[in-house]
Design an enzyme around this catalytic site. Structure first.
Site, mmCIF file in Angstrom:
data_model
loop_
_atom_site.group_PDB
_atom_site.id
_atom_site.type_symbol
_atom_site.label_atom_id
_atom_site.label_comp_id
_atom_site.label_asym_id
_atom_site.label_seq_id
_atom_site.Cartn_x
_atom_site.Cartn_y
_atom_site.Cartn_z
ATOM 1 C CD GLU A 1 41.791 17.903 50.565
ATOM 2 O OE1 GLU A 1 41.341 16.979 49.884
ATOM 3 O OE2 GLU A 1 41.463 18.095 51.752
ATOM 4 C CG ASN B 1 39.643 15.003 55.678
ATOM 5 O OD1 ASN B 1 40.344 13.984 55.738
ATOM 6 N ND2 ASN B 1 38.328 14.962 55.652
ATOM 7 C CG ASN C 1 34.251 54.680 26.836
ATOM 8 O OD1 ASN C 1 33.353 54.149 27.500
ATOM 9 N ND2 ASN C 1 34.144 54.882 25.538
ATOM 10 C CB SER D 1 28.332 46.832 35.168
ATOM 11 O OG SER D 1 28.393 48.240 35.040
ATOM 12 C CE LYS E 1 33.418 47.101 35.163
ATOM 13 N NZ LYS E 1 34.234 47.511 34.004
ATOM 14 C CB THR F 1 63.633 13.481 40.847
ATOM 15 O OG1 THR F 1 64.175 12.158 40.828
ATOM 16 C CG2 THR F 1 64.694 14.461 41.338
ATOM 17 C CG HIS F 2 61.036 10.951 38.197
ATOM 18 N ND1 HIS F 2 60.665 11.142 36.895
ATOM 19 C CD2 HIS F 2 62.358 11.235 38.254
ATOM 20 C CE1 HIS F 2 61.709 11.512 36.177
ATOM 21 N NE2 HIS F 2 62.766 11.583 36.977
ATOM 22 C CE LYS G 1 38.927 11.180 55.709
ATOM 23 N NZ LYS G 1 39.972 10.850 54.731
ATOM 24 C CB SER H 1 34.869 12.797 57.801
ATOM 25 O OG SER H 1 33.798 11.964 57.394
ATOM 26 C CE1 TYR I 1 34.420 50.284 27.934
ATOM 27 C CE2 TYR I 1 32.500 50.505 26.513
ATOM 28 C CZ TYR I 1 33.074 50.088 27.693
ATOM 29 O OH TYR I 1 32.305 49.456 28.640
ATOM 30 C CD GLN J 1 29.116 46.450 31.996
ATOM 31 O OE1 GLN J 1 28.972 47.647 31.830
ATOM 32 N NE2 GLN J 1 28.084 45.610 31.967
HETATM 33 N N1 ARG Z 1 30.096 49.960 32.856
HETATM 34 C C1 ARG Z 1 30.994 50.233 31.800
HETATM 35 C C2 ARG Z 1 32.204 49.298 31.866
HETATM 36 O O1 ARG Z 1 32.374 48.695 32.839
HETATM 37 C C3 ARG Z 1 31.490 51.633 31.876
HETATM 38 C C4 ARG Z 1 31.865 52.228 30.579
HETATM 39 C C5 ARG Z 1 30.655 52.323 29.723
HETATM 40 N N2 ARG Z 1 30.905 53.016 28.530
HETATM 41 C C6 ARG Z 1 30.053 52.988 27.509
HETATM 42 N N3 ARG Z 1 30.364 53.666 26.482
HETATM 43 N N4 ARG Z 1 28.960 52.273 27.546
HETATM 44 O O2 ARG Z 1 32.974 49.171 30.933
#
Ligand code: ARG
Length: 462
Positions: free
Chosen positions: A289, A284, A109, A22, A324, A154-155, A282, A276, A316, A321
């Site tokens: 948007e 815009n 964790n 990650s 994020k 309205t509408h 144009k 454009s 956990y 993961q």
């Molecule tokens: N990269 C992991 C996450 O974002 C961190 C925790 C990992 N824990 C584990 N037991 N593999 O959740």
């Protein structure tokens, strides 16, 4: 070798390495990760779990690692999996043996749960700041346009006249509630999960409360299983963000409509519009948007995390993961939209004459004409029917209600008198709506004062 490599006899498959790492995205948490580690290590030292010298070495080393990462002086490696293990690895390379004691009484964790809370706390504050800034722009517009008469719909059909200021104050009300939602979410988020360990706490005498205080938390999470596996604090932010985006999107939609030739209520400043590549004429409303378009992303982020969570057994699971990227995307999107909308609204030109012109059309004073009769004791339902017939007659001849001569009005109802014309001018229609929460200018100004005070109290720093 991996930090967890002891029980393994083979290297990780290259595909697996790439798949489960990650670091490509959680590197964004390095500052929070190190802040948490510094507080943890310092506490380990105070509690005598490691020596004060080791704690000092670790905290100093972590500060250097933080600086190195900030300056881009070190490589963060896919092989080291995530930000937590990258930091630990860099620390140990720098300070040696003592670095290997940092993870005492801790798991990734509870560490990652902490990092995400710290991150979201900061981003909640930043989001509040941007939301408050946008709200101030709307308040200024509302003040300027408390007596700029405008059609209300309205509408999407002309309904009753209001003022543009009243219209802007509707959005102020929405955004103040959004601020309240962010405050609520922040309050519930602000507890430290450190000490939850992998899932079952720890045998070390950690001083959870001390660490929590050090990190600015109101307290500690009450259950170790919950501490590592809950992400409802992130879901609360995402849902608040989704609602903010929904409000922004409605406002954006109105800006798009109003800037069209057909409405012509506003002109966007050149700096906030685009052209454009083929049509030379144009101009815009791309900003609005895009805000409308990006709303879907944030809904998606919310639904993605809700879906990640729904089937997870305690505690956990690696699925977590996936929290994020959804959080990062929502944070970036909502903040960028707030940031871009505010100056666009501030710089646009309101075309009062067009608003005034349109506010006179569409029989928007029909309710007021019926109210006029009702105030003279004609039952409202009957008054409604009388005015309905007058509207029909006018529509067929292309006239407005106020164009009807008194004789014609009196033929419809003898109750009509000279004072009727006064009562149904656009201005009178708006000014007479003095009910609490209504569009009468004094009510709008009162609402602006109340909103300013509320903004102060919602936005006071924690
Ligand atoms: N990269 C992991 C996450 O974002 C961190 C925790 C990992 N824990 C584990 N037991 N593999 O959740």
């Amino acid at each position: 070798m991996k930090l967890w490599g002891g029980r393994f006899e083979k290297d990780t498959d290259a595909l697996v390495e790439d798949f489960h790492s990650s670091i490509a995205f959680d590197r964004r948490l390095y500052a929070q990760d190190i802040e948490g580690s510094i507080a943890h290590a310092a506490m380990l030292g105070r509690a005598g779990i490691i020596t004060p010298e080791e704690a000092a070495l670790i905290t100093a080393g972590l500060r250097e690692v933080r600086e190195d990462i900030a300056q881009g002086r070190v490589e963060l490696e896919t092989g080291a999996e995530d930000i937590h293990m990258n930091v630990e690895k860099l620390l140990t390379e720098r300070i040696g043996e003592a670095g290997k004691k940092l993870h005492t009484g801790r798991s990734r964790n509870d560490q990652v749960a902490l990092d995400l809370r710290l991150f979201l706390r900061g981003e909640t504050d930043r989001t509040k700041e941007l939301l408050a800034a946008l709200t101030r722009v709307l308040l200024a517009l509302a003040e300027e346009h408390a007596e700029t008469w405008a059609p209300g719909y309205t509408h999407l059909q002309k309904a009753q006249p209001v003022s543009l200021g009243h219209h802007f104050m509707a959005y102020v009300a929405m955004f103040l509630r959004d601020l309240g939602r962010l405050n609520d979410a922040r309050r519930r988020l602000n507890y430290s999960p450190l000490g939850s360990g992998a899932l079952a706490g720890t045998t070390f005498p950690l001083r959870r409360e001390e660490v929590a205080r050090e990190l600015g938390f109101a307290g500690v999470t009450p259950n170790s299983l919950d501490g590592v596996s809950d992400r409802d604090f992130a879901l609360e932010f995402l849902s608040a963000a989704a609602i903010i985006m929904m409000h922004l999107s409605r406002l954006a939609e109105e800006i798009i409509l109003w800037s069209s030739g057909e409405f012509g209520f506003i002109t966007l400043d050149d700096a906030h519009a685009t052209g454009s590549s083929i049509m030379p004429q144009k101009k815009n409303p791309d900003v609005a948007e895009l805000v409308r378009g990006k709303t879907g992303r944030v809904y998606g982020d919310l639904v993605a995390l809700l879906t990640v969570m729904k089937g997870l057994p305690l505690a956990y699971n690696k699925d977590l993961q996936e929290d994020k990227e959804a959080v990062f995307d929502a944070v970036d999107t909502v903040q960028k939209c707030l940031l871009t909308m505010a100056p666009m609204l501030q710089a646009m030109t309101v075309r009062r004459e067009r608003l005034a012109e349109e506010a006179k059309k569409g029989f928007m004073n029909a309710t007021d004409l019926a109210d006029y009769l009702a105030k003279k004791q004609v039952p409202f339902r009957e008054a409604h029917a009388i005015v309905g017939r007058l509207v029909l007659a006018c529509a067929q001849k292309g006239r407005a209600l106020e164009d009807l001569p008194l004789a014609e009005l009196r033929a419809a109802s003898p109750v009509f008198a000279d004072d009727v014309y006064e009562a149904i001018s656009v201005e009178a229609c708006v000014r007479a709506r003095r009910v609490a929460g209504g569009p009468a200018p004094e009510r709008v100004r009162e609402a602006i004062r109340a909103a300013r005070a509320e903004l102060e109290s919602l936005y006071s720093p924690h």
